[in-house]
Motif scaffolding. Structure first.
Motif, mmCIF file in Angstrom:
data_model
loop_
_atom_site.group_PDB
_atom_site.id
_atom_site.type_symbol
_atom_site.label_atom_id
_atom_site.label_comp_id
_atom_site.label_asym_id
_atom_site.label_seq_id
_atom_site.Cartn_x
_atom_site.Cartn_y
_atom_site.Cartn_z
ATOM 1 N N SER A 112 2.957 -12.826 -3.835
ATOM 2 C CA SER A 112 2.158 -13.441 -3.119
ATOM 3 C C SER A 112 0.665 -13.057 -3.053
ATOM 4 C CB SER A 112 2.677 -14.235 -1.727
ATOM 5 O OG SER A 112 2.731 -12.902 -0.924
ATOM 6 N N LYS A 113 -0.306 -13.473 -2.659
ATOM 7 C CA LYS A 113 -1.455 -13.125 -2.741
ATOM 8 C C LYS A 113 -1.598 -11.926 -1.553
ATOM 9 C CE LYS A 113 -6.557 -14.043 -2.459
ATOM 10 N NZ LYS A 113 -7.452 -15.173 -2.383
ATOM 11 N N ALA A 114 -1.169 -12.096 -0.462
ATOM 12 C CA ALA A 114 -1.276 -11.187 0.762
ATOM 13 C C ALA A 114 -0.246 -9.933 0.468
ATOM 14 C CB ALA A 114 -0.679 -11.948 1.951
ATOM 15 N N ASP A 115 0.549 -10.271 -0.202
ATOM 16 C CA ASP A 115 1.729 -9.183 -0.652
ATOM 17 C C ASP A 115 1.070 -8.169 -1.674
ATOM 18 O OD1 ASP A 115 3.557 -9.032 1.103
ATOM 19 O OD2 ASP A 115 4.980 -10.231 -0.030
ATOM 20 N N LEU A 116 0.164 -8.607 -2.424
ATOM 21 C CA LEU A 116 -0.392 -8.124 -3.579
ATOM 22 C C LEU A 116 -1.561 -7.344 -3.137
ATOM 23 C CD1 LEU A 116 0.014 -10.364 -6.444
ATOM 24 C CD2 LEU A 116 0.971 -8.430 -6.365
ATOM 25 N N ASP A 117 -2.109 -7.321 -1.777
ATOM 26 C CA ASP A 117 -3.096 -6.790 -1.287
ATOM 27 C C ASP A 117 -4.300 -7.402 -1.681
ATOM 28 O OD1 ASP A 117 -1.715 -5.370 0.453
ATOM 29 O OD2 ASP A 117 -2.033 -3.573 -0.633
ATOM 30 N N LEU A 118 -4.468 -8.487 -2.291
ATOM 31 C CA LEU A 118 -5.611 -9.164 -2.932
ATOM 32 C C LEU A 118 -6.394 -9.713 -1.916
ATOM 33 C CD1 LEU A 118 -4.110 -10.546 -6.152
ATOM 34 C CD2 LEU A 118 -5.530 -8.501 -5.937
ATOM 35 N N GLU A 119 -6.133 -9.860 -0.747
ATOM 36 C CA GLU A 119 -6.885 -10.267 0.437
ATOM 37 C C GLU A 119 -7.713 -9.396 1.147
ATOM 38 O OE1 GLU A 119 -4.152 -11.931 3.298
ATOM 39 O OE2 GLU A 119 -4.146 -13.971 2.212
ATOM 40 N N THR A 120 -7.466 -7.994 0.874
ATOM 41 C CA THR A 120 -8.329 -6.823 1.359
ATOM 42 C C THR A 120 -8.756 -6.140 0.355
ATOM 43 O OG1 THR A 120 -6.317 -5.639 1.910
ATOM 44 C CG2 THR A 120 -7.051 -7.056 3.653
ATOM 45 N N GLY A 121 -8.373 -6.019 -1.056
ATOM 46 C CA GLY A 121 -8.794 -5.343 -2.022
ATOM 47 C C GLY A 121 -8.821 -6.060 -3.282
ATOM 48 N N ASP A 122 -9.221 -5.421 -4.204
ATOM 49 C CA ASP A 122 -9.678 -5.958 -5.735
ATOM 50 C C ASP A 122 -8.347 -5.575 -6.683
ATOM 51 O OD1 ASP A 122 -11.896 -7.108 -4.674
ATOM 52 O OD2 ASP A 122 -12.920 -5.403 -5.286
ATOM 53 N N ILE A 123 -7.449 -4.791 -6.236
ATOM 54 C CA ILE A 123 -6.513 -4.325 -7.376
ATOM 55 C C ILE A 123 -5.140 -4.903 -6.869
ATOM 56 C CG2 ILE A 123 -5.399 -2.068 -8.243
ATOM 57 C CD1 ILE A 123 -7.890 -0.694 -7.863
ATOM 58 N N ALA A 124 -4.398 -5.506 -7.657
ATOM 59 C CA ALA A 124 -3.063 -6.100 -7.367
ATOM 60 C C ALA A 124 -2.030 -4.933 -7.190
ATOM 61 C CB ALA A 124 -2.503 -6.770 -8.371
ATOM 62 N N GLN A 125 -1.332 -5.140 -6.164
ATOM 63 C CA GLN A 125 -0.222 -4.017 -5.640
ATOM 64 C C GLN A 125 1.049 -4.895 -5.627
ATOM 65 O OE1 GLN A 125 -0.987 -0.940 -5.253
ATOM 66 N NE2 GLN A 125 -3.150 -0.808 -4.546
ATOM 67 N N PRO A 126 1.808 -4.857 -6.711
ATOM 68 C CA PRO A 126 3.192 -5.538 -6.751
ATOM 69 C C PRO A 126 4.204 -4.709 -6.340
ATOM 70 C CG PRO A 126 2.345 -4.954 -8.919
ATOM 71 C CD PRO A 126 1.258 -4.812 -8.284
ATOM 72 N N VAL A 127 3.963 -3.471 -6.304
ATOM 73 C CA VAL A 127 5.237 -2.644 -6.030
ATOM 74 C C VAL A 127 5.049 -2.331 -4.769
ATOM 75 C CG1 VAL A 127 6.482 -0.266 -6.492
ATOM 76 C CG2 VAL A 127 5.185 -1.447 -8.459
ATOM 77 N N ARG A 128 5.910 -2.648 -3.952
ATOM 78 C CA ARG A 128 6.402 -2.288 -2.417
ATOM 79 C C ARG A 128 7.389 -1.114 -2.273
ATOM 80 N NH1 ARG A 128 3.435 -5.784 0.315
ATOM 81 N NH2 ARG A 128 4.193 -4.701 2.459
ATOM 82 N N ASP A 129 8.610 -1.330 -2.725
ATOM 83 C CA ASP A 129 9.561 -0.043 -2.757
ATOM 84 C C ASP A 129 10.091 0.317 -4.308
ATOM 85 O OD1 ASP A 129 10.224 -0.043 0.069
ATOM 86 O OD2 ASP A 129 9.934 -2.105 -0.238
ATOM 87 N N ALA A 130 9.862 1.615 -4.539
ATOM 88 C CA ALA A 130 10.633 2.110 -5.784
ATOM 89 C C ALA A 130 11.015 3.405 -5.518
ATOM 90 C CB ALA A 130 9.475 1.950 -6.884
ATOM 91 N N ILE A 131 12.233 3.530 -5.151
ATOM 92 C CA ILE A 131 12.934 4.689 -4.540
ATOM 93 C C ILE A 131 14.377 4.794 -5.291
ATOM 94 C CG2 ILE A 131 13.684 3.514 -2.503
ATOM 95 C CD1 ILE A 131 13.023 6.348 -1.137
ATOM 96 N N LEU A 132 14.577 6.329 -5.595
ATOM 97 C CA LEU A 132 15.863 6.439 -5.935
ATOM 98 C C LEU A 132 16.742 7.176 -4.891
ATOM 99 C CD1 LEU A 132 14.782 8.067 -9.430
ATOM 100 C CD2 LEU A 132 15.701 6.083 -9.024
ATOM 101 N N TYR A 133 17.942 7.106 -4.778
ATOM 102 C CA TYR A 133 18.678 7.744 -3.575
ATOM 103 C C TYR A 133 19.916 8.490 -4.191
ATOM 104 C CZ TYR A 133 16.402 4.607 -0.165
ATOM 105 O OH TYR A 133 15.359 3.868 0.719
ATOM 106 N N TYR A 134 20.278 9.656 -3.574
ATOM 107 C CA TYR A 134 21.201 10.179 -4.042
ATOM 108 C C TYR A 134 22.241 10.796 -2.813
ATOM 109 C CZ TYR A 134 24.694 13.975 -5.277
ATOM 110 O OH TYR A 134 25.764 14.536 -5.812
#
Length: 409
Positions: A112-134
């Motif tokens: 969504s637009k809000a989740d992509l930070d496009l309401e406050t910036g010009d660069i889309a940010q689709p990645v919220r979490d990307a983490i490896l666990y051991y």
């Protein structure tokens, strides 16, 4: 206490907590209860793909559709200033393991637009979490990647498990949010029902998907105590007592964090400062549930020795320093329906008076749970006012109303 001494204390606490996690990783048998701070392997909902014991992926989605309004108080008039009708969140989550259940991953993408930070910036940010666990053992696991820091409880609770449509104003200004770094989680069971959780992180301090490289790090340490044992269904990180706890359950958490040479007004969030600053945060929160009643409260404080920055043109950007409080009280009025009330405030430090207003808000909410937090209908109405409890007719005060449907698997 001097700023240098504070910095040393915050850094030492973070290292000590991470150290205790590693040192004690095999000492006691315990169950990890975090639901949004690790990969979820055994879930009843979603779509599962697997191949023997070498690969597993759980795929789930959720969306939040909402319609609402905001009005501004002006004299005797109370007109609607804006309508809000949109997809607030649209998330795709993938959890699983590769090669062995010890090597887990957790990925969450936003659309969504809000989740992509496009309401406050010009660069889309689709990645919220990307983490490896051991996973070292049943007590202890470590993570490397981008995820939520172990900060205030309402922020770490998934947005899909909230009892109001949005988090509080205190959270919006003082939360630690997501960051990239090394995470450690250790759960310790005693000979009594009491359980203790140690959480720590050493991260970049620049927030999610940061592209800048600076010479400061963020150190975060958190201790949680559950004196009466585990909540049902990870209820210490889910709002509302949907499980109708048969005996009282309580979780108390304390977080210390120092973000050295931060480049954003809120540390991991906000516009970029004109000069870097060191931010210190203290968070104390609690969750209590019993027989359909729920109480959650959190206190957050942030300090910085010189919060105001300025460029050559005289423009000002400042660190939001001060403290805030957020409290929810809720009651399940049936097995499917809940009433909840929130009161929250933000009080800025004297250093930024005139740049940041005191803000108070109160909110009344009703939620009908069709399938727990996965499918629910929510309605909120509330009032937000500036400069103190007695300024109820202050220009700039506002009413808000919101209707939201959460749907997911």
């Amino acid at each position: 206490m001097s700023v240098n001494l504070k910095s040393k204390i915050y850094a030492i606490v973070s290292f000590v907590i991470l150290g205790l996690i590693f040192i004690n990783s095999g000492s006691l048998h315990a169950q990890t209860v975090e639901s949004d701070e690790r990969a979820l392997l055994n879930v009843d909902e979603g779509i599962k793909f697997s191949k023997d014991s070498l690969f597993l992926m759980n795929l789930r989605f959720r969306m939040q559709n909402r319609a609402g309004f905001n009005s501004i108080y002006s004299g005797s008039n109370l007109g609607i200033e804006q309508f809000e009708m949109r997809v607030r969140r649209l998330r795709l989550r993938l959890d699983g393991y590769v090669l062995s259940p010890k090597f887990q991953y957790y990925i969450q993408l936003a659309f969504s637009k809000a989740d992509l930070d496009l309401e406050t910036g010009d660069i889309a940010q689709p990645v919220r979490d990307a983490i490896l666990y051991y996973t070292v053992n049943d007590n202890f696991y470590i993570g490397f990647g981008q995820s939520k820091l172990p900060g205030n409880r309402e922020r770490v609770i998934s947005s899909g498990n909230l009892q109001f449509a949005d988090r509080s104003i205190a959270n919006s200004l003082f939360t630690l949010d997501r960051d990239f770094g090394i995470f450690g989680y250790y759960t310790m069971r005693t000979k009594t029902p009491a359980i203790f959780l140690l959480k720590g992180a050493i991260s970049s301090g620049d927030g999610r998907n940061a592209s800048a490289i600076n010479n400061g790090l963020s150190f975060t340490g958190r201790l949680e105590a559950l004196p009466f044992g585990l909540f049902k269904n990870n209820g210490d990180y889910s709002e509302g007592d949907l499980e109708f706890e048969e005996s009282p359950k309580l979780s108390i958490g304390v977080t210390l964090s120092e973000n050295q040479k931060a480049v954003r007004t809120g540390g991991q969030l906000g516009p970029e400062l004109f000069e870097s600053r060191t931010l210190n945060s203290i968070i104390v929160d609690a969750m209590f549930k019993y027989k359909g009643w729920g109480v959650m409260s959190e206190y957050m404080s942030r300090s910085s020795s010189d919060p105001i920055t300025q460029n050559d043109a005289g423009d000002i950007r400042f660190v939001v320093v001060g403290h805030g409080l957020n409290t929810h009280i809720s009651k399940m009025i049936s097995r499917k329906s809940e009433l909840a009330v929130r009161y929250a405030y933000v009080i800025p430090n004297e250093a930024i008076l005139g740049l940041q207003n005191r803000v108070d808000e109160t909110l009344l909410g009703y939620t009908h749970y069709l399938n727990g937090h996965r499918i629910k209908v929510q309605a909120n109405i509330g009032y937000r006012w500036l400069e103190g409890l007695y300024q109820l007719e202050n220009a700039g005060n506002s009413w808000t109303g919101m209707f939201q449907v959460e749907f997911g698997i």
